[in-house]
Design a protein around this motif. Structure first.
Motif, PDB file in Angstrom:
ATOM      1  N   THR A 144       0.959   5.477  -0.053  1.00 47.97           N
ATOM      2  CA  THR A 144       0.161   6.682   0.170  1.00 47.97           C
ATOM      3  C   THR A 144       0.904   7.853  -0.474  1.00 47.97           C
ATOM      4  O   THR A 144       2.130   7.945  -0.367  1.00 47.97           O
ATOM      5  CB  THR A 144      -0.018   6.956   1.677  1.00 47.97           C
ATOM      6  N   GLU A 190     -10.069   8.882  -1.513  1.00 51.27           N
ATOM      7  CA  GLU A 190     -10.236   9.800  -0.372  1.00 51.27           C
ATOM      8  C   GLU A 190      -8.944   9.909   0.424  1.00 51.27           C
ATOM      9  O   GLU A 190      -8.673  10.918   1.056  1.00 51.27           O
ATOM     10  CB  GLU A 190     -11.342   9.332   0.586  1.00 51.27           C
ATOM     11  N   GLU A 191      -8.160   8.830   0.423  1.00 56.34           N
ATOM     12  CA  GLU A 191      -6.943   8.814   1.244  1.00 56.34           C
ATOM     13  C   GLU A 191      -5.666   8.883   0.403  1.00 56.34           C
ATOM     14  O   GLU A 191      -4.571   8.726   0.936  1.00 56.34           O
ATOM     15  CB  GLU A 191      -6.919   7.541   2.102  1.00 56.34           C
ATOM     16  N   ASN A 192      -5.832   9.087  -0.917  1.00 58.18           N
ATOM     17  CA  ASN A 192      -4.682   9.083  -1.837  1.00 58.18           C
ATOM     18  C   ASN A 192      -3.828   7.836  -1.681  1.00 58.18           C
ATOM     19  O   ASN A 192      -2.591   7.895  -1.629  1.00 58.18           O
ATOM     20  CB  ASN A 192      -3.812  10.334  -1.628  1.00 58.18           C
ATOM     21  N   LYS A 193      -4.498   6.703  -1.556  1.00 56.10           N
ATOM     22  CA  LYS A 193      -3.777   5.434  -1.365  1.00 56.10           C
ATOM     23  C   LYS A 193      -3.923   4.550  -2.579  1.00 56.10           C
ATOM     24  O   LYS A 193      -4.965   4.559  -3.251  1.00 56.10           O
ATOM     25  CB  LYS A 193      -4.375   4.677  -0.178  1.00 56.10           C
ATOM     26  N   GLU A 199       0.844  -1.194   0.000  1.00 60.11           N
ATOM     27  CA  GLU A 199       0.000   0.000   0.000  1.00 60.11           C
ATOM     28  C   GLU A 199       0.880   1.245   0.000  1.00 60.11           C
ATOM     29  O   GLU A 199       1.738   1.404   0.861  1.00 60.11           O
ATOM     30  CB  GLU A 199      -0.848  -0.046   1.272  1.00 60.11           C
ATOM     31  N   ILE A 206      -7.706   4.088  -3.355  1.00 63.22           N
ATOM     32  CA  ILE A 206      -8.625   4.665  -2.367  1.00 63.22           C
ATOM     33  C   ILE A 206      -8.428   6.166  -2.448  1.00 63.22           C
ATOM     34  O   ILE A 206      -7.508   6.725  -1.850  1.00 63.22           O
ATOM     35  CB  ILE A 206      -8.328   4.125  -0.950  1.00 63.22           C
ATOM     36  N   GLU A 217      -3.741  13.867  -5.190  1.00 64.77           N
ATOM     37  CA  GLU A 217      -4.419  12.997  -6.145  1.00 64.77           C
ATOM     38  C   GLU A 217      -3.670  12.897  -7.477  1.00 64.77           C
ATOM     39  O   GLU A 217      -3.724  11.861  -8.141  1.00 64.77           O
ATOM     40  CB  GLU A 217      -5.861  13.497  -6.364  1.00 64.77           C
TER      41      GLU A 217
END
Ligand code: ATP
Ligand code: MG
Length: 315
Positions: free
Chosen positions: A235, A259-262, A233, A257, A239
């Motif tokens: 991060t 919303e979490e820039n993941k 993962e 993901i 964006e």
């Protein structure tokens, strides 16, 4: 395995509503005394499957057996084997809990309906509220009463359509305990859910329903093993970087993901692959804010298989 060891056997189930094909070719077996969980997103056809198996809806095709009986040709026998959930539109709010249970008992011509009602109310810890109108019950109490009603005729197989949807975490856990106890008493349970953790907690076998078929089936562990072991993962700070990272890793299965820039990447776990990904990010100026290795969750399996979320590559 002998056919009689199967509580439910579904081969080639098809069902359309007018021109809308919902179940294209559904196949699965449920062993007696086990919990089978049908997992699928909204509109996948979970309720339709339950309605067909409980004889509320006619299928367009397929060979369907419940408790060894043909769902179409021996529907009376099927009725005797299954729970009543779905057949009687749940609880009557204008009656008390006790009255609801006695009514169902009488409708089913069971002996001593009051005794059975007391037994079930005690089992579900509802005896204190037995004399109160159901309209004053909490959501969790209603759901328990609903299940109690489905047990009045001592079914061999019970169908639960999203038994914990809308319940608070505490009621959900107590519902899980009830479902596990039912299984321990020998009842076969077929349940639908949208909660992966519920399927993981309860089910002996999970089937994922998508686009009219069971796209994957197995225990929670087996489903997890289908994912590459190297789940990593990344991060990113914004964006833009996430988008760049997505295109640089398009050849892998990924889940973004936003919303979490993941970005979750499913790799083979080898050092070569990982260093290649790091190099790609570095040489394209994609700075990494955080990096972690993950063990795959059932959620990952679901998202990877269904490919519903953005950013999932199809290798
Ligand atoms: N009576 C009906 N007439 C026409 N279409 C229907 C009917 N019942 C269901 N559908 C459609 O069939 C599809 C499957 O519905 P179904 O209720 O089986 O899904 P589900 O997996 O139970 O979804 P949810 O998680 O929302 O309960 C949906 O697209 C739904 O709109
Ligand atoms: Mg449904």
């Amino acid at each position: 395995m002998k056919a009689t060891d199967l509580a439910i056997s579904v081969k080639g189930l098809k069902k359309s509503y007018k021109n809308k094909l919902v179940l294209k070719d559904v196949n699965f077996d449920v062993e007696r005394g086990s919990i089978y969980s049908l997992l699928g997103s909204n509109g996948a056809g979970k309720t339709t499957t339950i309605k067909v198996l409980t004889t509320l809806l006619k299928p367009d095709g397929g060979e369907l057996k419940v408790s060894g009986y043909d769902v179409l040709g021996e529907s009376e026998k099927v009725h005797q084997a299954i729970s009543l959930t779905g057949q009687f539109a749940s609880v009557d709010e204008s009656l008390t809990g006790m009255e609801n249970l006695i009514l169902i008992g009488k409708l089913n011509h069971i002996g001593k309906p009051k005794d059975r009602a007391v037994e079930l109310l005690t089992y579900f810890n509802l005896m204190d509220s037995a004399g109160r109108l159901v309209s004053t019950y909490s959501g969790g109490m209603k759901r328990k009463l609903d299940i109690a009603m489905s047990l009045v005729n001592r079914p061999e197989i019970i169908f639960l359509d999203e038994p914990t949807t809308g319940l608070d975490p505490q009621s959900r856990h107590s519902m899980w305990a009830i479902i596990e106890e039912l299984k321990d008493s020998g009842v076969t349970i077929f349940l639908t859910t949208q909660y992966l953790e519920e399927a993981e907690q309860l089910a002996d076998k999970i089937g994922v329903l998508d686009k009219g078929t069971i796209i994957v089936e197995g225990t929670a562990q087996e489903l997890k093993n289908m994912l590459p072991q190297g789940v990593v993962e990344f991060t990113f700070t914004d964006e833009d970087l996430l988008n760049q990272a997505c295109s640089l890793t398009a050849k892998y299965k990924t889940t973004a993901i936003r919303e979490e820039n993941k970005l979750i990447i499913y790799t083979d776990g080898s050092a070569d692959t990982l260093s290649l990904i790091f190099q790609k990010f570095a040489s394209n100026g994609v700075g990494i804010k955080a990096f972690a290795q993950k063990s795959p969750t059932l959620e990952d399996v679901f998202l990877t298989l269904i490919g519903e979320k953005e950013g999932i590559g199809n290798e």
